[in-house]
Design a protein around this motif. Structure first.
Motif, PDB file in Angstrom:
ATOM      1  N   CYS A 463     -50.296 -11.004  -2.543  1.00 17.08           N
ATOM      2  CA  CYS A 463     -51.163 -11.982  -3.188  1.00 17.08           C
ATOM      3  C   CYS A 463     -51.483 -11.452  -4.574  1.00 17.08           C
ATOM      4  O   CYS A 463     -51.779 -10.260  -4.739  1.00 17.08           O
ATOM      5  CB  CYS A 463     -52.467 -12.156  -2.408  1.00 17.08           C
ATOM      6  N   ARG A 475     -54.889  -8.446 -10.324  1.00 12.33           N
ATOM      7  CA  ARG A 475     -54.754  -7.583  -9.157  1.00 12.33           C
ATOM      8  C   ARG A 475     -53.598  -8.077  -8.292  1.00 12.33           C
ATOM      9  O   ARG A 475     -53.295  -9.262  -8.254  1.00 12.33           O
ATOM     10  CB  ARG A 475     -56.030  -7.557  -8.323  1.00 12.33           C
ATOM     11  N   LYS A 476     -52.987  -7.103  -7.601  1.00 11.15           N
ATOM     12  CA  LYS A 476     -51.896  -7.411  -6.689  1.00 11.15           C
ATOM     13  C   LYS A 476     -52.251  -6.824  -5.329  1.00 11.15           C
ATOM     14  O   LYS A 476     -52.417  -5.608  -5.189  1.00 11.15           O
ATOM     15  CB  LYS A 476     -50.580  -6.831  -7.210  1.00 11.15           C
ATOM     16  N   LEU A 477     -52.369  -7.688  -4.320  1.00 10.48           N
ATOM     17  CA  LEU A 477     -52.807  -7.278  -2.994  1.00 10.48           C
ATOM     18  C   LEU A 477     -51.628  -7.275  -2.033  1.00 10.48           C
ATOM     19  O   LEU A 477     -50.824  -8.208  -2.023  1.00 10.48           O
ATOM     20  CB  LEU A 477     -53.895  -8.227  -2.478  1.00 10.48           C
ATOM     21  N   ARG A 478     -51.551  -6.258  -1.213  1.00 10.86           N
ATOM     22  CA  ARG A 478     -50.449  -6.138  -0.248  1.00 10.86           C
ATOM     23  C   ARG A 478     -51.014  -6.145   1.168  1.00 10.86           C
ATOM     24  O   ARG A 478     -51.928  -5.383   1.484  1.00 10.86           O
ATOM     25  CB  ARG A 478     -49.665  -4.852  -0.484  1.00 10.86           C
ATOM     26  N   GLY A 479     -50.463  -7.016   2.029  1.00 10.01           N
ATOM     27  CA  GLY A 479     -50.905  -7.094   3.416  1.00 10.01           C
ATOM     28  C   GLY A 479     -49.882  -6.501   4.360  1.00 10.01           C
ATOM     29  O   GLY A 479     -48.824  -6.014   3.940  1.00 10.01           O
ATOM     30  N   GLN A 494     -64.781 -12.956  -3.376  1.00 13.91           N
ATOM     31  CA  GLN A 494     -63.882 -12.585  -2.287  1.00 13.91           C
ATOM     32  C   GLN A 494     -62.847 -13.687  -2.068  1.00 13.91           C
ATOM     33  O   GLN A 494     -63.056 -14.838  -2.451  1.00 13.91           O
ATOM     34  CB  GLN A 494     -64.656 -12.368  -0.975  1.00 13.91           C
ATOM     35  N   THR A 497     -57.222 -14.348   3.337  1.00 13.68           N
ATOM     36  CA  THR A 497     -55.782 -14.579   3.469  1.00 13.68           C
ATOM     37  C   THR A 497     -55.395 -14.687   4.940  1.00 13.68           C
ATOM     38  O   THR A 497     -56.059 -14.134   5.819  1.00 13.68           O
ATOM     39  CB  THR A 497     -54.969 -13.441   2.824  1.00 13.68           C
ATOM     40  N   TRP A 507     -60.875  -9.963   1.351  1.00 13.63           N
ATOM     41  CA  TRP A 507     -60.561  -9.038   0.266  1.00 13.63           C
ATOM     42  C   TRP A 507     -61.656  -9.088  -0.792  1.00 13.63           C
ATOM     43  O   TRP A 507     -62.146 -10.164  -1.137  1.00 13.63           O
ATOM     44  CB  TRP A 507     -59.230  -9.402  -0.389  1.00 13.63           C
ATOM     45  N   GLY A 512     -59.918  -5.035  -5.200  1.00 12.29           N
ATOM     46  CA  GLY A 512     -58.713  -5.391  -4.470  1.00 12.29           C
ATOM     47  C   GLY A 512     -58.614  -4.785  -3.084  1.00 12.29           C
ATOM     48  O   GLY A 512     -57.530  -4.755  -2.497  1.00 12.29           O
ATOM     49  N   SER A 513     -59.731  -4.316  -2.535  1.00  7.18           N
ATOM     50  CA  SER A 513     -59.702  -3.652  -1.233  1.00  7.18           C
ATOM     51  C   SER A 513     -59.873  -4.652  -0.102  1.00  7.18           C
ATOM     52  O   SER A 513     -60.516  -5.690  -0.251  1.00  7.18           O
ATOM     53  CB  SER A 513     -60.807  -2.600  -1.150  1.00  7.18           C
ATOM     54  N   SER A 514     -59.296  -4.316   1.044  1.00  5.20           N
ATOM     55  CA  SER A 514     -59.477  -5.117   2.247  1.00  5.20           C
ATOM     56  C   SER A 514     -60.777  -4.695   2.914  1.00  5.20           C
ATOM     57  O   SER A 514     -60.968  -3.510   3.223  1.00  5.20           O
ATOM     58  CB  SER A 514     -58.305  -4.897   3.203  1.00  5.20           C
TER      59      SER A 514
END
Length: 601
Positions: A463, A475-479, A494, A497, A507, A512-514
């Motif tokens: 995301c 920001r680039k978020l990785r799940g 927030q 996803t 998030w 960018g933290s979960s």
């Protein structure tokens, strides 16, 4: 035997999830919600041959939608649902006196396909049997309701007679010596005689005890493919001896019994798939391949359109900003405009030979922007007129789209993974920026309430938060899985996803933290998410066929909808939280009373 439940799409209270992670919240262990809310509407898709039936009580229409059987009361439209099949229903029949309903389904190659006999009065399963491989092609009751005959599909080929009382097979045989069978019909007066027909086969069967004897009918040397027995797509013999014929070209014709010439006919949209006639013979109900249901009076033979729907998976829903009862859906090559409370669409726009993947309303609440797989963005006016086309917006097709609240910009995502920002000008447009960052198709675009930021989800597993002022990635978020959908909390600090990991993830956009994860599904991907205007509740839907309402602060499910007939493809909450709209892969559109709706609704 699987236990079944007849349900009225009640959203039920589930156990409170007490698990928490980093997100602080108050203690709510004693909070309870006990309200139930029923489904207000479920569409008819017309894809099952002979799938529209009129019950002998003349009060209910019966038809399948995905893996559900829907009982619709004619007087007020109240819906009831029979849930028991594990896959799409392929055939349905109602016994002569109406005591039983029988239905068959499709299955995967190598697996048995179930036949279910339902007790109509009790709305429960009387018997469930599994004999045929891959598909049940047709079912039919004997006139006394003592027997049921079932026909397997092309990969099975068996025909079986069942004793309804003992729930056991009496006899069986291969349906044809050559060709394949498509339909079966019982004698109107004799429990031991029925007929089957299909490609290059037409047989009359007679059985005694465990023995069954077929007699082949001579059709000369002409090769015939029979789809209906009573002798075109659908055919019904009236009490007076005349024939009612439904054709693949959409013609419904009344033919004289003396010479079989058409005395009255009417042109409907697409092929006729079902005809159901009232016991008095005054009215008939007709279903078509275009997912339309009509009512006819034999006196004037005029068609009254009762309901319309999509015949393929619905890709997206959009709700008008200015008129909360107005919403739009897209499926296949169509965009349709609906008003809550109306069974028929108010407007339909068709672009032949292309597929609409996503849509959104503009600030005026009437104009619609839409994303298509031919790479074009199309803007339609309130009357369906084409206002603007952005040709070749994306090289491999436009997969997601959203409009800013001021109506000045469009953000689109493409199959190739690019995100593009367009400025809308009077009768024109201008490309502002192409933003690269995704390595696969963009599945969702959501714009922040201040129009200065957007978030995109992609099947590349990322995301990305984008700055719409400087046009750069923030920001680039990785799940853990592939993202299917995303939405902002209304306060903008927030995002939530969902995707293939079956989790609902919170998030924090500051770093960018979960900050929280919740198990959102036990058995399938989560395809859709939407949140209320104040941000206290959100709703999800996915491949487990369930719509779920969540409390945002506590991160728990407050209500769960009974399983639908197919995967939930999209969910939306109306502007004033009065209504919840969900769509499914079988073309269904489901309207629900929102369980937390305000008293003003």
């Amino acid at each position: 035997m699987k236990q079944t439940r007849l349900f009225e799409s009640i959203l039920c209270r589930t156990d409170r999830d007490k698990e928490s992670r980093r997100m602080p919240h108050a203690n709510c262990a004693n909070a309870t919600i006990t309200l139930g809310h029923r489904c207000l509407r479920a569409t008819y898709n017309g894809q099952v041959p002979f799938g529209l039936r009129l019950h002998p009580d003349r009060e209910h229409l019966i038809y399948p939608l995905g893996s559900l059987i829907i009982l619709k009361r004619i007087e007020d439209g109240k819906l009831e649902f029979l849930h028991g099949h594990s896959n799409n229903i392929s055939c349905i029949s109602v016994s002569k006196c109406g005591s039983y309903i029988a239905s068959g389904q499709v299955s995967f190659m190598g697996f048995k396909a179930a036949v279910i006999i339902w007790n109509y009065a009790e709305r429960t399963i009387h018997a469930q049997v599994e004999f045929h491989n891959a598909k049940v092609e047709a079912v039919a009751f004997s006139p006394s309701e003592k027997y049921l005959v079932s026909l397997g599909g092309r990969d099975d080929g068996w025909i079986v007679v069942w004793n309804i009382e003992t729930k056991q097979p009496i006899c069986r045989s291969m349906a044809s010596s050559h060709g394949y069978c498509l339909t079966v019909e019982y004698s109107k007066t004799d429990d031991t005689i029925f007929a089957s027909a299909g490609s290059e086969t037409l047989r009359v069967w007679e059985f005694t005890n465990a023995n069954i004897f077929p007699t082949d009918c001579w059709t000369n040397f002409m090769k015939r493919k029979v789809k209906c027995i009573e002798g075109i797509n659908v055919l019904k013999l009236l009490e007076c001896g005349d024939l009612l014929v439904g054709c693949g070209a959409g013609i419904l014709a009344l033919c004289c019994k003396n010479n079989f010439k058409s005395v009255r006919q009417v042109q409907l949209e697409n092929g006729v798939t079902s005809i159901a006639i009232s016991e008095e013979g005054e009215l008939c109900y007709v279903g078509t391949e275009a997912a339309q249901m009509y009512r006819f009076n034999f006196e004037d033979f005029k068609a009254e359109l009762l309901s319309t729907g999509h015949r393929s998976a619905v890709k997206d829903i959009a709700i008008s900003h200015s008129t909360p009862k107005l919403f739009a859906t897209c499926a296949g090559d169509e965009v349709r405009l609906w008003v809550i409370g109306k069974a028929k669409e108010q407007l339909r726009v068709t672009v032949p030979n292309v597929i609409c993947n996503s849509l959104d309303f503009m600030i005026d609440g009437c104009s619609i922007i839409s994303a298509w797989n031919d790479g074009n963005i199309r803007v339609f006016g309130p009357k369906g007129q084409l206002l603007l086309v952005i040709n070749n917006a994306h090289s491999l097709g436009v997969t997601a789209i959203a409009c800013t609240r001021d109506g000045k910009m469009i953000v689109s995502g493409g199959e190739e993974g690019k995100v593009q920002v367009w400025e809308l000008l009077p009768r024109s447009h201008r490309l502002l920026e192409i933003m690269a960052g995704h390595g696969a198709a963009v599945s969702c675009v959501r714009i922040k309430s201040d129009d200065k930021e957007c978030v995109t989800a992609s099947s590349d597993g990322f995301c990305i938060i984008w700055d719409l002022v400087q046009f750069k990635a923030l920001r680039k978020l990785r799940g853990d899985g592939l993202f299917q959908t995303v939405c902002y909390h209304p306060e903008g600090y927030q995002i939530i996803t969902c995707g293939t990991d079956r989790k609902v993830s919170y998030w924090d956009l500051s770093d960018g933290s979960s900050i929280r994860e919740r198990e959102g599904s036990q058995s399938g991907f989560i395809n859709s998410i939407d949140i209320t205007q104040e941000g206290s509740l959100f709703v999800t839907g996915g491949d487990d066929k369930q719509v779920k309402v969540w409390d945002y602060m506590y991160g728990n499910i407050t209500h769960t909808g009974m399983p639908l007939g197919a995967s939930v493809t999209c969910t939306k909450i109306c502007t004033f939280n009065c209504m919840l709209i969900s769509t499914s892969a079988d073309g269904g559109i489901w309207l629900w009373k929102f369980p937390h709706f305000p008293s003003s609704c």
